[in-house]
Design an enzyme around this catalytic site. Structure first.
Site, PDB file in Angstrom:
ATOM      1  N   ASN A  85       0.836  -1.216   0.000  1.00  0.00           N
ATOM      2  CA  ASN A  85       0.000   0.000   0.000  1.00  0.00           C
ATOM      3  C   ASN A  85       0.864   1.257   0.000  1.00  0.00           C
ATOM      4  O   ASN A  85       0.524   2.239  -0.665  1.00  0.00           O
ATOM      5  CB  ASN A  85      -0.947  -0.002   1.199  1.00  0.00           C
ATOM      6  N   ARG A 126       0.136  -2.399  14.962  1.00  0.00           N
ATOM      7  CA  ARG A 126       0.105  -2.082  16.389  1.00  0.00           C
ATOM      8  C   ARG A 126      -1.200  -1.364  16.677  1.00  0.00           C
ATOM      9  O   ARG A 126      -1.587  -0.472  15.914  1.00  0.00           O
ATOM     10  CB  ARG A 126       1.243  -1.110  16.768  1.00  0.00           C
ATOM     11  N   VAL A 127      -1.829  -1.736  17.782  1.00  0.00           N
ATOM     12  CA  VAL A 127      -3.000  -0.974  18.208  1.00  0.00           C
ATOM     13  C   VAL A 127      -2.478   0.264  18.933  1.00  0.00           C
ATOM     14  O   VAL A 127      -1.592   0.167  19.782  1.00  0.00           O
ATOM     15  CB  VAL A 127      -3.905  -1.818  19.133  1.00  0.00           C
ATOM     16  N   ASN A 181      -6.507   4.886   8.392  1.00  0.00           N
ATOM     17  CA  ASN A 181      -6.073   3.484   8.303  1.00  0.00           C
ATOM     18  C   ASN A 181      -6.758   2.810   7.123  1.00  0.00           C
ATOM     19  O   ASN A 181      -7.857   3.203   6.724  1.00  0.00           O
ATOM     20  CB  ASN A 181      -6.459   2.749   9.599  1.00  0.00           C
ATOM     21  N   HIS A 239      -8.186  -0.981   6.031  1.00  0.00           N
ATOM     22  CA  HIS A 239      -8.537  -2.256   6.664  1.00  0.00           C
ATOM     23  C   HIS A 239      -9.114  -3.198   5.600  1.00  0.00           C
ATOM     24  O   HIS A 239      -9.959  -2.781   4.795  1.00  0.00           O
ATOM     25  CB  HIS A 239      -9.566  -2.012   7.769  1.00  0.00           C
ATOM     26  N   ASP A 278     -10.817  -0.134  14.467  1.00  0.00           N
ATOM     27  CA  ASP A 278     -11.503  -0.227  13.160  1.00  0.00           C
ATOM     28  C   ASP A 278     -12.928   0.326  13.198  1.00  0.00           C
ATOM     29  O   ASP A 278     -13.817  -0.181  12.499  1.00  0.00           O
ATOM     30  CB  ASP A 278     -11.514  -1.686  12.655  1.00  0.00           C
ATOM     31  N   GLU A 301      -7.327  -2.272  -2.585  1.00  0.00           N
ATOM     32  CA  GLU A 301      -6.714  -1.337  -1.634  1.00  0.00           C
ATOM     33  C   GLU A 301      -5.794  -0.354  -2.343  1.00  0.00           C
ATOM     34  O   GLU A 301      -5.761   0.838  -2.023  1.00  0.00           O
ATOM     35  CB  GLU A 301      -5.903  -2.107  -0.584  1.00  0.00           C
TER      36      GLU A 301
HETATM   37  C1  GAR Z   1      -3.204  -4.777   3.908  1.00  0.00           C
HETATM   38  O1  GAR Z   1      -4.076  -5.759   3.405  1.00  0.00           O
HETATM   39  C2  GAR Z   1      -3.921  -3.923   4.937  1.00  0.00           C
HETATM   40  O2  GAR Z   1      -5.260  -3.694   4.653  1.00  0.00           O
HETATM   41  C3  GAR Z   1      -3.770  -4.771   6.164  1.00  0.00           C
HETATM   42  O3  GAR Z   1      -2.469  -5.303   6.096  1.00  0.00           O
HETATM   43  C4  GAR Z   1      -2.086  -5.421   4.731  1.00  0.00           C
HETATM   44  C5  GAR Z   1      -0.767  -4.696   4.555  1.00  0.00           C
HETATM   45  O4  GAR Z   1      -0.225  -4.955   3.297  1.00  0.00           O
HETATM   46  N1  GAR Z   1      -3.969  -4.001   7.350  1.00  0.00           N
HETATM   47  C6  GAR Z   1      -4.546  -4.469   8.436  1.00  0.00           C
HETATM   48  O5  GAR Z   1      -4.953  -5.604   8.543  1.00  0.00           O
HETATM   49  C7  GAR Z   1      -4.655  -3.471   9.568  1.00  0.00           C
HETATM   50  N2  GAR Z   1      -5.402  -4.005  10.656  1.00  0.00           N
HETATM   51  P1  GAR Z   1       0.970  -4.071   2.750  1.00  0.00           P
HETATM   52  O6  GAR Z   1       2.069  -4.050   3.813  1.00  0.00           O
HETATM   53  O7  GAR Z   1       1.436  -4.791   1.516  1.00  0.00           O
HETATM   54  O8  GAR Z   1       0.429  -2.696   2.461  1.00  0.00           O
END
Ligand code: GAR
Length: 190
Positions: A16, A91-92, A107, A109, A145, A174
């Site tokens: 992302n 991290r929360v 964020n 999600h 969230d 995303e």
């Molecule tokens: C993504 O799918 C994001 O939505 C998720 O982690 C992944 C990170 O991928 N985030 C969560 O689950 C947050 N609670 P990336 O490092 O390739 O962007």
């Protein structure tokens, strides 16, 4: 209107982050990337794009979450950051940090919130018999969230889908959703 100075917080691969770096940055400018994990692949992506990339290893702070976040906050304030975007930051955050950045902390999600907050979202979407799934960009509030939704992208769940195929397709969504929502937020805040 000047571009908003953005910091991205990551913990891992940073796909992302890459999508945000690749997108046209006309409303925002990514000036800093911070990882709480020392060898996160996303750090290299930031450096390749010429963006300052730091590690702030939460393990060095033991159980003192707020001490970690105070140092995080200092790093952001020192660089005049205006928006903080979490991109796979695992991290929360405590009320201290969430309150300090209220309205400017966002964020992404991997579910259609309010469905499936927390972890294992793809498994849970399948187990619930959902017919659609997707991703949400939202403001961060103290409850995990649960903040105001800025934008969502959805897709149908196919009979052949597994958690892995869902994860792959949601991630593609995303990468299109996050730059659009971040630009929207950057244009909105003063
Ligand atoms: C993504 O799918 C994001 O939505 C998720 O982690 C992944 C990170 O991928 N985030 C969560 O689950 C947050 N609670 P990336 O490092 O390739 O962007």
């Amino acid at each position: 209107m000047s571009k908003k100075r953005v910091a991205i917080l990551i913990s891992g691969r940073g796909s992302n982050l890459q999508a945000l770096l690749n997108a046209e940055q006309d409303a925002y400018e990514i000036v800093l990337v911070i990882s709480n994990v020392p060898d996160a692949a996303g750090l290299e992506r930031a450096r390749e794009a010429g963006v300052d990339a730091l590690t702030l290893d939460h393990k060095l702070y033991g159980k003192d979450r707020e001490a970690f976040e105070r140092d995080l906050d200092n790093s952001l304030v020192l660089r005049d950051i205006e928006i903080v975007a979490l991109a796979g930051f695992m991290r929360v955050l405590t009320p201290f940090f969430v309150r300090a950045w209220a309205g400017r902390l966002v964020n992404i999600h991997p579910s259609l919130l309010p469905k499936h907050p927390g972890t294992k979202t793809h498994e849970r979407a399948l187990a619930a018999g959902d017919t659609e799934h997707g991703a949400t960009v939202h403001l961060v509030v103290e409850e995990v969230d649960a903040g105001e939704i800025i934008g969502q992208a959805s897709m149908p769940i196919l009979p052949s889908d597994t958690p892995e195929t869902l994860a792959e397709r949601v991630l593609q969504l995303e990468h299109e959703l996050y730059p659009r929502c971040l630009a929207q937020l950057a244009r909105k805040i003063s």
